[in-house]
Write a protein that holds these residues in place. Structure first.
Motif, mmCIF file in Angstrom:
data_model
loop_
_atom_site.group_PDB
_atom_site.id
_atom_site.type_symbol
_atom_site.label_atom_id
_atom_site.label_comp_id
_atom_site.label_asym_id
_atom_site.label_seq_id
_atom_site.Cartn_x
_atom_site.Cartn_y
_atom_site.Cartn_z
ATOM 1 N N LYS A 156 0.829 -1.203 0.000
ATOM 2 C CA LYS A 156 0.000 0.000 0.000
ATOM 3 C C LYS A 156 0.867 1.258 0.000
ATOM 4 O O LYS A 156 2.004 1.245 0.465
ATOM 5 C CB LYS A 156 -0.921 0.023 1.223
ATOM 6 N N ASP A 171 -6.304 4.243 2.045
ATOM 7 C CA ASP A 171 -5.030 3.537 2.121
ATOM 8 C C ASP A 171 -4.711 3.079 3.527
ATOM 9 O O ASP A 171 -3.860 2.236 3.741
ATOM 10 C CB ASP A 171 -3.894 4.447 1.622
ATOM 11 N N GLU A 181 1.092 5.017 1.462
ATOM 12 C CA GLU A 181 0.573 5.820 2.564
ATOM 13 C C GLU A 181 1.300 7.158 2.624
ATOM 14 O O GLU A 181 2.492 7.243 2.333
ATOM 15 C CB GLU A 181 0.780 5.094 3.905
#
Length: 626
Positions: free
Chosen positions: A425, A525, A427
């Motif tokens: 992910k 996120d 971020e």
């Protein structure tokens, strides 16, 4: 004879004429002190009177125990001492005086204070003890013969230090108005401002000693707090921590409430999201009526989606014995509502193991609560009876059982990985400090998840997008995405865009592409770790921050950085050498006849020397001998 407090000696009005304004120093003659007089010649030899020195030229060692509120108090005291000329140090050996700011929450903290006091006395150092211990236990034996200063008297620390350095004992404990927020301050981390919004609380927990020290609720005005926020933002602060014994109770003594304060502060945060706000610990009772308003603030782009809400026990019977003034179902409502309304919401909590009267069934309910919510942070502590509290008189659970329950709950907490699934992910993080390993920088996501990255120190005080590469039990690891670093000067939004993104009145109407089982936005996120989910096996092995794969990655990066540094250094040295040669060549081209002139001069000198020697030899040979 017991030493009186300064205010007791001066009277309720202080010095004639009303005393000094908060934050101003009283004349030294106006401070009531008790000179230390040796009881015998032997004592006089072991504890000599300090030599006379100019005030404000000494070095002060400051040690802080306890919560962020205590840390803020120490920063204010350090700021005043520094402004008066004293040097603040972290090295106790070379200091002229020790200032210990104490915590009274648990026995270990107070025991550490006692040990430090003994070391100070052994080193014959002047000592001032501040904080909750002297304020809540002013007759404590360990404080005999020591200067003390209370939690609401920190604006007069310079006076206390000056008199203590002269060999006097000072006691300054009587309560007064709240210290000013505009006092000089030396932050431990220049990017983090710890902002106390109130002191004391409205609760009466049976185990709590802090109430004896901090007292009843006293709130700063919204205007004074907002003004302070404006100042610290202009000073380059990147995180503002709202600190309190109970943030949720804010304003109830002055006719306002926490949502009003939060909205006032959020309106002053920079539009570029360069400064983030972290809301401090709040107990459930005082936010139940404001859950939707608080959720709205937590959705603000400049406010971390994180809240510390202590539950202390999963049993209503134990909560009643603690006098916590809420039930487990009310705590669940707080967590469920916030996780439903705030995407990526993270909840931290506290639990006390072995409170008097806690049964196996009570403890089992606490364990099940942790398993259900999978809290990413749980502060687990054993019950410590604090002197003077009602719980200290209750029938105790055997210490062996208390330790067993603490170990069991810790094992359950460490059996799951709350950040599992974040790998890959992207971020946004705000970077504010260097990790204790000295290798990583520490940043936090919008949900206040700790992210460790390898990056230059120049990134401190910035925000950046990172790709999560691996997860550990306590934090995650990431790589900074090139070109994503945003410093304060780089504006991402104007104020109108930020207000458009943050709509306090429309939290319930917000829509997204999908929600998870708790209603949190799945297109976010941030990890949804505080939400209820399936129980994980207690035998599952959590990922460690120091697993082999990550360690190899760190080592390879460090080697690469060292090699690159060596190559750059070598290239730099070579360039310097080439530059020096070129400089000499240029100089030679400017003076093409230098060599010829030098050789000619040497030839003339040689010929002259030979001629003189020949003349001297001729004169000696022509002189007649007798």
């Amino acid at each position: 004879m017991e030493m009186e407090d300064i205010e007791d000696v001066l009277g309720p009005a202080g010095i004639a004429g009303g005393g000094a304004a908060p934050g101003l120093r009283l004349p030294l003659a106006a401070v009531a002190v008790k000179p230390k007089r040796p009881r015998s010649s032997r004592v006089a030899q072991t504890r000599p009177q300090p030599e006379a020195r100019i005030p404000g030229t000494q070095t002060i060692y400051v040690k802080t125990f306890g919560c962020s509120h205590n840390q803020s108090d120490s920063e204010y005291m350090s700021g005043q001492l520094s402004a008066f000329g004293y040097a603040i140090t972290e090295e106790p050996e070379g200091a002229d005086l020790w200032l210990i700011n104490t915590c009274t929450v648990k026995n270990p903290s107070q025991s550490a204070m006692t040990t430090l006091i003994s070391k100070c006395k052994s080193a014959n150092k002047p000592l001032v003890v501040a904080g909750c211990v002297p304020q809540g236990s002013r007759d404590l034996k360990e404080l005999e013969g020591i200067s003390v200063i209370g939690v609401q008297q920190i604006d007069r620390v310079v006076e206390v230090v000056e008199e203590t350095l002269k060999g006097h004992e000072v006691r300054l404990l009587s309560r007064k108005t709240l210290p000013s927020l505009d006092l000089p301050k030396v932050r431990k981390n220049k990017f983090i401002e710890i902002l106390p919004i109130n002191v004391g609380c409205l609760g009466a927990c049976t185990y709590c000693k802090t109430k004896h020290a901090r007292g009843h609720l006293g709130s700063y005005t919204i205007e004074s707090l907002v003004d302070r926020v404006k100042i610290v933002v202009s000073e380059g602060v990147r995180e503002i921590w709202l600190s309190s014994e109970d943030t949720g109770a804010y304003g109830r003594d002055i006719g306002t409430n926490l949502p009003n304060l939060l909205n006032g502060i959020a309106a002053e945060l920079p539009a570029d999201r360069s400064t983030m706000l972290r809301i401090g610990m709040t107990n459930p009772p005082f936010i139940l009526e404001h859950l939707k308003e608080i959720a709205s603030v937590l959705c603000h782009p400049c406010v971390y989606s994180f809240l510390h809400v202590p539950v202390q026990s999963g049993s209503d019977a134990v909560l009643t014995a603690m006098n916590r003034e809420y039930t487990v179902s009310e705590f669940r409502r707080v967590v469920d509502t916030l996780c439903e309304l705030v995407p990526g919401m993270q909840i931290a909590t506290d639990i006390i193991c072995g409170f008097p009267g806690e049964t196996d069934e009570d403890f089992s309910q606490t364990v099940n609560l942790v398993k259900q919510y999978l809290f990413p942070q749980v502060h687990i502590s054993q019950f410590y009876p604090r002197p003077g509290t009602p719980a200290a008189r209750m029938k105790k659970v055997p210490s062996v059982e208390v330790k067993k329950r603490s170990r069991e709950l810790t094992s359950v907490f460490e059996s799951f990985s709350p950040y599992q699934g974040m790998e890959g992910k992207v971020e946004r993080i705000w970077i504010t400090e260097i990790a204790t390993d000295g290798v990583h920088l520490v940043g936090h996501t919008k949900g206040y998840i700790q992210v460790l990255v390898i990056a230059p120190d120049s990134m401190l005080g910035t925000s950046a997008d990172v790709k999560i590469t691996s997860v550990g039990r306590w934090s995650v690891f990431g790589e900074v995405i090139e070109g994503s670093v945003v410093a304060k000067e780089t504006q991402k939004h104007n104020h109108s865009e930020l207000q458009e993104e943050y709509r306090p009145s429309q939290v319930e109407e917000a829509t997204c592409c999908g929600t998870d089982s708790c209603g949190a936005c799945t297109c976010s996120d941030a990890a949804q770790q505080c939400n209820p989910g399936p129980e994980r096996s207690e035998n599952s092995t959590p990922q460690s921050c120091g697993d082999a794969t990550h360690q190899e990655a760190v080592q390879s990066k460090l080697v690469r950085r060292n090699v690159e540094g060596a190559v750059k250094s070598s290239e730099s040295d070579t360039a310097k050498q080439v530059g020096e040669i070129q400089r000499l060549n240029v100089a030679a081209r400017r003076f093409p006849d230098v060599d010829t002139i030098l050789w000619g001069g040497l030839a003339v000198s040689f010929a002259t020397t030979v001629t003189l020697i020949a003349l001297l030899a001729y004169k000696i040979s022509s002189t007649p001998s007798y």
